[in-house]
Motif scaffolding. Structure first.
Motif, PDB file in Angstrom:
ATOM      1  N   UNK A   1      -3.203   8.740  -0.376  1.00  0.00           N
ATOM      2  CA  UNK A   1      -2.915   7.752  -1.424  1.00  0.00           C
ATOM      3  C   UNK A   1      -2.631   6.371  -0.834  1.00  0.00           C
ATOM      4  N   UNK A   2      -1.890   6.349   0.276  1.00  0.00           N
ATOM      5  CA  UNK A   2      -1.603   5.060   0.917  1.00  0.00           C
ATOM      6  C   UNK A   2      -2.897   4.450   1.444  1.00  0.00           C
ATOM      7  N   UNK A   3      -3.751   5.298   2.025  1.00  0.00           N
ATOM      8  CA  UNK A   3      -5.048   4.811   2.509  1.00  0.00           C
ATOM      9  C   UNK A   3      -5.890   4.275   1.347  1.00  0.00           C
ATOM     10  N   UNK A   4      -5.842   4.974   0.212  1.00  0.00           N
ATOM     11  CA  UNK A   4      -6.575   4.580  -1.004  1.00  0.00           C
ATOM     12  C   UNK A   4      -6.145   3.185  -1.457  1.00  0.00           C
ATOM     13  N   UNK A   5      -4.863   2.895  -1.280  1.00  0.00           N
ATOM     14  CA  UNK A   5      -4.314   1.596  -1.689  1.00  0.00           C
ATOM     15  C   UNK A   5      -4.250   0.627  -0.512  1.00  0.00           C
TER      16      UNK A   5
ATOM     17  N   UNK B   1      13.400   3.987  -4.407  1.00  0.00           N
ATOM     18  CA  UNK B   1      12.447   4.901  -5.031  1.00  0.00           C
ATOM     19  C   UNK B   1      11.308   5.272  -4.091  1.00  0.00           C
ATOM     20  N   UNK B   2      10.949   4.354  -3.197  1.00  0.00           N
ATOM     21  CA  UNK B   2       9.843   4.634  -2.277  1.00  0.00           C
ATOM     22  C   UNK B   2      10.260   5.594  -1.168  1.00  0.00           C
ATOM     23  N   UNK B   3      11.491   5.417  -0.673  1.00  0.00           N
ATOM     24  CA  UNK B   3      11.933   6.234   0.461  1.00  0.00           C
ATOM     25  C   UNK B   3      12.416   7.594  -0.006  1.00  0.00           C
ATOM     26  N   UNK B   4      12.397   8.598   0.888  1.00  0.00           N
ATOM     27  CA  UNK B   4      13.017   9.881   0.528  1.00  0.00           C
ATOM     28  C   UNK B   4      14.507   9.666   0.293  1.00  0.00           C
ATOM     29  N   UNK B   5      15.116  10.567  -0.453  1.00  0.00           N
ATOM     30  CA  UNK B   5      16.531  10.438  -0.793  1.00  0.00           C
ATOM     31  C   UNK B   5      16.695  10.139  -2.264  1.00  0.00           C
ATOM     32  N   UNK B   6      17.880  10.458  -2.800  1.00  0.00           N
ATOM     33  CA  UNK B   6      18.118  10.231  -4.217  1.00  0.00           C
ATOM     34  C   UNK B   6      18.364   8.752  -4.461  1.00  0.00           C
ATOM     35  N   UNK B   7      17.970   8.272  -5.634  1.00  0.00           N
ATOM     36  CA  UNK B   7      18.197   6.867  -5.973  1.00  0.00           C
ATOM     37  C   UNK B   7      19.663   6.492  -5.826  1.00  0.00           C
ATOM     38  N   UNK B   8      20.545   7.361  -6.331  1.00  0.00           N
ATOM     39  CA  UNK B   8      21.972   7.039  -6.355  1.00  0.00           C
ATOM     40  C   UNK B   8      22.512   6.840  -4.943  1.00  0.00           C
ATOM     41  N   UNK B   9      22.184   7.752  -4.032  1.00  0.00           N
ATOM     42  CA  UNK B   9      22.745   7.646  -2.684  1.00  0.00           C
ATOM     43  C   UNK B   9      22.044   6.549  -1.881  1.00  0.00           C
ATOM     44  N   UNK B  10      20.726   6.388  -2.083  1.00  0.00           N
ATOM     45  CA  UNK B  10      20.037   5.300  -1.387  1.00  0.00           C
ATOM     46  C   UNK B  10      20.580   3.941  -1.815  1.00  0.00           C
TER      47      UNK B  10
ATOM     48  N   UNK C   1       0.844  -1.201   0.000  1.00  0.00           N
ATOM     49  CA  UNK C   1       0.000   0.000   0.000  1.00  0.00           C
ATOM     50  C   UNK C   1       0.879   1.252   0.000  1.00  0.00           C
ATOM     51  N   UNK C   2       1.947   1.232   0.819  1.00  0.00           N
ATOM     52  CA  UNK C   2       2.843   2.381   0.893  1.00  0.00           C
ATOM     53  C   UNK C   2       3.559   2.578  -0.436  1.00  0.00           C
ATOM     54  N   UNK C   3       4.047   1.459  -1.000  1.00  0.00           N
ATOM     55  CA  UNK C   3       4.783   1.557  -2.256  1.00  0.00           C
ATOM     56  C   UNK C   3       3.889   2.060  -3.397  1.00  0.00           C
ATOM     57  N   UNK C   4       2.704   1.478  -3.520  1.00  0.00           N
ATOM     58  CA  UNK C   4       1.805   1.885  -4.606  1.00  0.00           C
ATOM     59  C   UNK C   4       1.224   3.265  -4.364  1.00  0.00           C
ATOM     60  N   UNK C   5       0.993   3.610  -3.099  1.00  0.00           N
ATOM     61  CA  UNK C   5       0.416   4.915  -2.795  1.00  0.00           C
ATOM     62  C   UNK C   5       1.404   6.043  -3.033  1.00  0.00           C
ATOM     63  N   UNK C   6       2.672   5.817  -2.675  1.00  0.00           N
ATOM     64  CA  UNK C   6       3.641   6.906  -2.795  1.00  0.00           C
ATOM     65  C   UNK C   6       4.139   7.109  -4.228  1.00  0.00           C
TER      66      UNK C   6
END
Lengths: 176, 202
Positions: free
Chosen positions: B187-191, B71-80, A110-115
């Motif tokens: 959005x997270x709640x929606x999913x 990609x999900x977490x904050x931060x740049x792809x390269x550094x993550x 849900x977190x992955x698809x939502x974000x």
């Protein structure tokens, strides 16, 4: 300690947490804080640093060191890099170790698809606020449109196109 | 950014070095090279060809999983990615060495740019060049946005959240933080997890 260093740490540590989807997501806030609130750089300087930063190798937000340099020299640059990469670095480190354990957790998807759409929206919003600053005349619009079209249709290196942008800007200046 | 695996990539579990066998110096040089050569964005492709194909430190499924975390977490792809791969290979010191190495070349260059800019920015010729660079960069960030959208928007109603985010930031000039928290939570709640209910794919 130079009080500006503390402000740099606070601002870039905060901006770090906003870079969901990429550095561009934090751009509107980056502009508000560095230009309007703290007057460290002008809007034009910020845009120039960001744009040149797209030609530099590595993570595409290394331009933050240029801002740090302008504010407080070597120490400023160092402080900014650490502040900008440490908060998200720690989060990634922690979540990375947890991630496999979260495999069966239904909210993980849900977190992955939502974000995902929110990060696209943030990047788009950042691009729009940058475009509003830059696309002031016909030449700029033509260059941006050409680069956009070429990048979506070909596999040309973007750094090369940005270099072409510099060349066109220079030619336009000479011809003026 | 072509992430399609070519045939020379190791399959899952195929002769990968056990954690702890890769030295910190090897990690440093690999990430320094990526940090110095990945000109023009697309750092993900450089990461993959170095870590998966050339050094065989991680396999493709692991790379893809790490990328989706990045990609999900904050931060740049390269550094993550540097942190996740470095941690996997050598724990905390590995993660530290990897992120420092990938940032070092670009950081030094942009530091020089900051210094040089202070000396030359008043010259109108330089300003004209920068205007061309900035216009091209706008084209680039828009292209990156389109490509990210094509890759990560999977459902029709994803567009609602893209629109809400843009309206919040660009029309109402809300802080990015509030938009991220507000629209993100919605959005997270929606999913949210629902038993056997599938959304129609685009």
């Amino acid at each position: 300690m130079n009080p500006q260093l503390l402000e740099l740490i606070a601002v870039f540590g905060y901006l770090s947490l906003l870079t969901v989807g990429g550095g561009m997501a934090a751009f509107p806030e980056l502009k508000t804080l560095t230009v309007d609130v703290h007057h460290w750089v002008t809007a034009q300087e910020l845009i120039h640093f960001y744009s040149v930063g797209q030609m530099a190798p590595g993570p595409n937000m290394m331009m933050v060191t240029a801002i740090g340099e302008r504010v407080a020299g070597v120490l400023g640059a160092l402080v900014v890099v650490i502040a900008f990469f440490m908060p998200t670095g720690l989060i990634t480190f922690g979540v990375g170790r947890l991630w496999v354990k979260l495999e069966g957790w239904p909210w993980r998807d849900a977190i992955q698809h939502g974000l995902a759409p929110v990060s696209v929206g943030l990047i788009l919003a950042g691009s729009i606020s940058m475009a509003k600053e830059v696309l002031a005349d016909g030449l700029a619009i033509a260059i941006a449109a050409a680069v956009l079209g070429l990048l979506l249709r070909t596999r040309i290196n973007p750094a090369l196109l940005i270099l072409c942008g510099a060349l066109i800007g220079a030619i336009a200046f000479v011809c003026r | 950014m072509n992430d399609a695996p070519p045939n020379d990539a190791p399959a899952a579990g195929d002769n990968l070095p056990p954690p702890g066998r890769v030295t910190l110096i090897q990690i440093f040089s690999a990430f320094l090279l990526i940090g110095a050569t990945s000109v023009g964005g697309g750092v993900v492709a450089y990461l993959r060809s170095s870590l998966v194909v050339k050094h065989r430190w991680i396999d493709d499924p692991t790379f893809v999983q790490m990328l989706s975390i990045s990609q999900t977490l904050p931060g740049l792809n390269a550094t993550n990615m540097a942190i996740l791969v470095g941690d996997r290979l050598r724990g905390v010191p590995g993660a530290l060495v990897a992120i420092v190495a990938i940032c070092l070349p670009g950081g030094l260059i942009m530091f020089q740019v900051g210094m040089a800019y202070g000396l030359h920015s008043e010259k109108p010729f330089v300003t004209a060049m920068f205007q061309g660079i900035a216009a091209a960069a706008v084209g680039l960030v828009l292209a990156v946005t389109v490509q990210l959208g094509q890759k990560s928007l999977k459902y029709r109603d994803d567009l609602i959240f893209v629109a809400l985010t843009v309206i919040g930031v660009n029309v109402f000039h809300l802080s990015v933080l509030y938009v991220l928290l507000g629209v993100g939570a919605f959005a997270v709640w929606w999913r949210r997890p629902r038993p056997d209910q599938k959304e129609p794919l685009l």
